[in-house]
Motif scaffolding. Structure first.
Motif, short mmCIF file in Angstrom:
data_model
loop_
_atom_site.label_atom_id
_atom_site.label_comp_id
_atom_site.label_asym_id
_atom_site.label_seq_id
_atom_site.Cartn_x
_atom_site.Cartn_y
_atom_site.Cartn_z
N ARG B 52 0.79 -1.24 0.08
CA ARG B 52 -0.08 -0.10 0.02
C ARG B 52 1.04 1.18 -0.17
NH1 ARG B 52 -4.89 -2.17 1.28
NH2 ARG B 52 -4.64 -4.21 2.18
N VAL B 53 1.99 1.11 -0.98
CA VAL B 53 2.83 2.43 -0.93
C VAL B 53 2.31 2.96 -2.34
CG1 VAL B 53 5.10 3.18 -1.36
CG2 VAL B 53 4.64 1.58 0.50
N ASN B 54 2.23 4.35 -2.65
CA ASN B 54 1.79 4.96 -3.74
C ASN B 54 3.15 4.77 -4.53
OD1 ASN B 54 1.67 6.94 -5.94
ND2 ASN B 54 -0.04 7.74 -4.81
N VAL B 55 2.97 4.09 -5.69
CA VAL B 55 4.09 3.75 -6.83
C VAL B 55 4.73 4.87 -7.22
CG1 VAL B 55 4.69 2.21 -8.45
CG2 VAL B 55 3.05 1.17 -7.19
N LEU B 56 3.72 5.74 -7.62
CA LEU B 56 4.32 7.09 -8.50
C LEU B 56 4.93 8.05 -7.62
CD1 LEU B 56 1.78 8.24 -11.04
CD2 LEU B 56 3.76 7.27 -11.50
N THR B 57 4.57 8.02 -6.34
CA THR B 57 5.16 8.92 -5.24
C THR B 57 6.54 8.31 -5.00
OG1 THR B 57 3.09 9.28 -4.13
CG2 THR B 57 5.04 10.14 -3.28
N ALA B 58 6.66 7.06 -4.89
CA ALA B 58 7.89 6.34 -4.48
C ALA B 58 9.02 6.59 -5.62
CB ALA B 58 7.64 4.73 -4.16
N TYR B 59 8.58 6.06 -6.65
CA TYR B 59 9.71 6.18 -7.87
C TYR B 59 9.93 7.69 -8.11
CZ TYR B 59 9.64 1.13 -9.03
OH TYR B 59 9.80 -0.11 -8.99
N LYS B 60 8.93 8.61 -7.72
CA LYS B 60 9.34 10.06 -8.24
C LYS B 60 10.26 10.54 -6.83
CE LYS B 60 5.68 12.38 -9.64
NZ LYS B 60 4.33 13.18 -9.37
N ALA B 61 10.06 10.04 -5.93
CA ALA B 61 11.00 10.49 -4.67
C ALA B 61 12.52 9.67 -5.08
CB ALA B 61 10.51 9.59 -3.38
N LEU B 62 12.38 8.71 -5.86
CA LEU B 62 13.44 7.90 -6.03
C LEU B 62 14.57 8.64 -7.02
CD1 LEU B 62 15.06 5.02 -5.84
CD2 LEU B 62 14.01 4.42 -7.96
N ILE B 63 13.71 9.12 -8.00
CA ILE B 63 14.54 9.79 -8.94
C ILE B 63 14.88 11.28 -8.67
CG2 ILE B 63 14.25 11.16 -11.57
CD1 ILE B 63 12.32 8.63 -12.03
N SER B 64 14.15 11.91 -7.74
CA SER B 64 14.46 13.26 -7.37
C SER B 64 15.59 13.21 -6.23
CB SER B 64 13.17 13.77 -6.86
OG SER B 64 12.96 13.60 -5.61
N GLY B 65 15.56 12.04 -5.60
CA GLY B 65 16.68 11.84 -4.57
C GLY B 65 17.90 11.44 -5.11
N ALA B 66 17.92 10.93 -6.36
CA ALA B 66 19.39 10.70 -7.24
C ALA B 66 19.69 11.92 -7.78
CB ALA B 66 19.06 9.68 -8.01
N PHE B 67 18.78 12.76 -8.34
CA PHE B 67 19.21 13.78 -9.53
C PHE B 67 18.51 14.92 -9.40
CE2 PHE B 67 19.48 9.75 -12.02
CZ PHE B 67 20.72 9.72 -12.09
#
Lengths: 315, 385
Positions: B52-67
């Protein structure tokens, strides 16, 4: 040295040796069939976690053991599919699979139990007294007052030896590791034999992992196996791919681990880390000792077709 | 060669054939790579959905966290350097068919050796101190690989197990040293004293933490490329990896090659460890190898054992792990989540290599044709992991 100390030492040796013995007895079959199943570590770790989680949630140790077996087989199935059916490099596949399982077990444990304030505990497998024998002085407490799994593992040694050296199936298994083409030429299914062998190794490693948690400590810590699967693989090499010699090699490694806790009791002050690294160093020493003469460069000892995938001829 | 007959399509029988030694074409390899990454991310998304984690939010956080901003980008580049260096070390050994998976131990040995030298050399200028650190990092890593190398080269003892065992020995050794003889700073904290400034890496981007180790990694990448593909030593390494017997017959000394690649492999892992000391921590501490235990192996495999490929893979995996930290704070997924995705990508690529060799033919080739095809593919063999 008092009798109690020696009994305690030998009992600890058997307990710490059990996961290694299960793992090694499984791995010897996989390697005899020509598959270097490095994913043994992953099977053991997955078996440890799943057996613990199920035993913890259901309060059923045997259900936990079953879950551990299933998890061990599941990891082995991936390994088998990739390197037997898809002909991938066994070393690479096993290594990557181990990395995957390490990450996956850490992830699952942190999600299921990581938030608990005190780490969850389960009771461990009870000791089963062998009637009549458990009261013999000295021998009784060491050999005949153990969990049921210990007797199983020890009986598995002659059973494995009998299977390998005195049955047709064992002959076919050994032949598959020595020359799969010869096995195929008499109409035996090389791939199926290898599948069975690898899955059996996964099953045994799953039991080993389950015993590590449910037979000894009763709780799980991330990466609880800490390379025991690899030590089991080394034991197979040290034991020259022979179940009886493997039992001897396991006793040796069980003893070094049991010694760790007892050296300090004997008043020998060594850094704790030195004792912790001792089993790993001894693996290297043992491998060196087990070399007979100068090995041929590039061809480590063992079944001749170990690590070489078998490819069927054109249909 | 495996031939699987499928149902006839139209008037022509269709055959799916797997060619034994055919290397998948470049476009196929790209397709395999892309679909492996996508498949792994999809499985990640599935896991998130289960939790029950929001997939889009998670992957967005992944990308913004890296770049996302320059700080994040620097953090990614900082993590790329050690992954690249250690990945190159793994590459060199794997290219020769030597499975040195002791990169963790060699990383720690390089870190330890350079820390010891840095703490004992006193105040020196950077022009002397930095090269000294580089040499000591290389030496530490190579030394840690020496015993497994000799065991393999002289007695044929499996290097997979010995290098792995040496990892545990290194971890406990470092733990002993930073809590005992080399312990410095506040009592009870498992770390050494700080290194003098002369042996620390200079910052190459003012205002950030990006240090010279990044440049070192890039230079190493080009050097390894030149070594593997443009020197006779590299040719020998590849020859041994492809077929040791044939290489030996052709005059290559197996013993020398095995010891050589193991030492070189260890040296580069040691260099990675040194970079973390001289560039990031400026002291040796428990867990200095965090995040670099097994990732270099995965990076080397993902980069298809090509130095530039390893560079790209190192950048990608560094981004994933830096982004994962941000993902953890935003949606609470632990960083072990990303190591699952990383390993899955490589597993899918391994499986995909099999699919990459399948060819679909619209007609049954005559025996003659298939024979000439065989001959071609056999000569076109190339070293592949």
């Amino acid at each position: 040295m008092s009798e109690i100390f020696v009994i305690g030492f030998l009992t600890a040796m058997i307990a710490t040796g059990m996961p290694l013995l299960f793992g090694a007895l499984g791995e010897v079959m996989a390697e005899r069939s020509g598959v270097l199943n490095l994913a043994l570590e992953g099977s053991m770790l997955a078996g440890a976690l799943m057996s613990f989680l199920v035993a913890w949630r259901t309060n059923h140790l045997w259900l936990g053991l079953l879950a551990g077996m299933a998890a061990g087989i599941a990891v082995a199935l991936v390994m088998a599919f990739l390197c037997i059916s898809l002909l991938t490099n066994q070393v690479v596949t096993g290594t990557v699979l181990n990395i995957l399982i390490l990450g996956a077990t850490n992830f699952v444990y942190s999600q299921v139990a990581g938030t608990a304030l005190t780490p969850p505990h389960v009771s461990v497998f009870p000791n089963v007294q062998v009637p009549g024998l458990s009261n013999i002085r000295f021998i009784g407490p060491v050999l005949f007052q153990n969990p049921l799994l210990v007797y199983t593992a020890i009986l598995l040694v002659p059973a494995s030896g009998w299977f390998l050296y005195h049955t047709h199936a064992g002959l076919a298994l050994r032949a598959t590791g020595e020359d799969p083409r010869a096995v195929a030429s008499v109409g035996m299914p090389v791939l199926r034999i290898r599948y069975f062998a690898v899955l059996y190794a996964g099953l045994m490693a799953g039991i080993g992992g389950a015993f590590l948690v449910l037979g000894q400590v009763g709780f799980y810590t991330p990466n609880v196996t800490a390379g025991r699967g690899f030590v089991a693989i080394a034991i197979v090499v040290f034991g020259r791919w022979n179940p009886y010699k493997i039992l001897g090699a396991t006793a040796f490694f069980g003893a070094t681990e049991a010694l760790q806790d007892r050296l300090q009791a004997l008043g020998i002050a060594l850094p704790a880390q030195l004792l912790l690294m001792l089993p790993y160093l001894l693996v290297v020493v043992a491998l060196l000792v087990s070399v007979r003469g100068r090995g041929e460069v590039g061809t480590p000892a063992g079944p001749r077709f170990l690590t070489i995938p078998y490819e069927r001829e054109a249909l | 060669m495996t031939t699987i007959r499928l149902h006839p399509l139209g008037a022509y029988p269709v055959r799916v054939r797997r060619q034994r030694d055919r290397v998948p074409s470049r476009s196929r390899r790209v397709a395999i790579f892309a679909s492996s990454v996508i498949l792994a991310l999809l499985i990640g998304a599935l896991l998130m959905a289960i939790m029950r984690v929001n997939v889009l939010t998670a992957y967005k956080a992944l990308i913004s966290g890296a770049f996302g901003n320059s700080d994040n980008l620097v953090a990614t580049l900082l993590k790329t350097a050690p992954l690249l260096l250690a990945g190159l070390g793994v590459l060199v050994a794997f290219r020769a068919g030597i499975y040195n998976i002791g990169n963790q131990g060699q990383f720690l040995a390089g870190a330890l050796c350079s820390t010891w030298v840095g703490l004992h050399i006193g105040n020196v200028s950077g022009a002397f101190g930095v090269p000294l650190m580089i040499v000591s990092g290389l030496a530490g890593g190579a030394l840690w690989a020496l015993v497994p190398a000799l065991l393999r080269a002289v007695w044929g003892i499996n290097e997979i197990i010995t290098t792995l065992m040496f990892n545990y020995v290194a971890v406990y050794s470092i733990d002993y040293l930073v809590t005992g003889p080399m312990q410095g700073g506040p009592l009870g904290v498992p770390e050494t004293d700080f290194l003098p400034p002369g042996v620390q890496f200079p910052i190459i981007a003012p205002g950030t933490q990006l240090h010279a180790g990044f440049l070192l990694a890039i230079i190493a990448m080009v050097l390894i490329y030149a070594l593997i593909f443009h020197t006779s030593i590299g040719y020998e390494i590849r020859a041994v990896g492809h077929n040791p017997r044939a290489a030996q017959y052709g005059g290559v000394s197996l013993r020398r090659t095995i010891v050589g690649v193991m030492l070189l492999s260890g040296a580069f892992s040691g260099l990675a460890g040194m970079g973390e000391i001289a560039g990031v921590h400026h002291q040796l501490l428990d867990g200095v190898d965090g995040g670099f235990e097994y990732t270099p192996i995965v990076v080397a495999l993902l980069g298809a054992l090509n130095p530039f490929g390893v560079g790209i893979a190192a950048l990608g995996f560094a981004a994933l792990s830096v982004g994962a930290d941000n993902m953890q704070t935003v949606v609470g997924l632990p960083s072990s989540f990303i190591s699952i995705i990383q390993a899955l990508i490589v597993l899918f690529i391994l499986a995909g290599e099999y699919l990459g060799r399948l060819t679909i033919e619209r007609r049954v080739p005559t025996p003659q044709q298939s024979e000439t095809e065989d001959a071609e593919t056999h000569t076109a063999r190339e070293v592949k992991p």
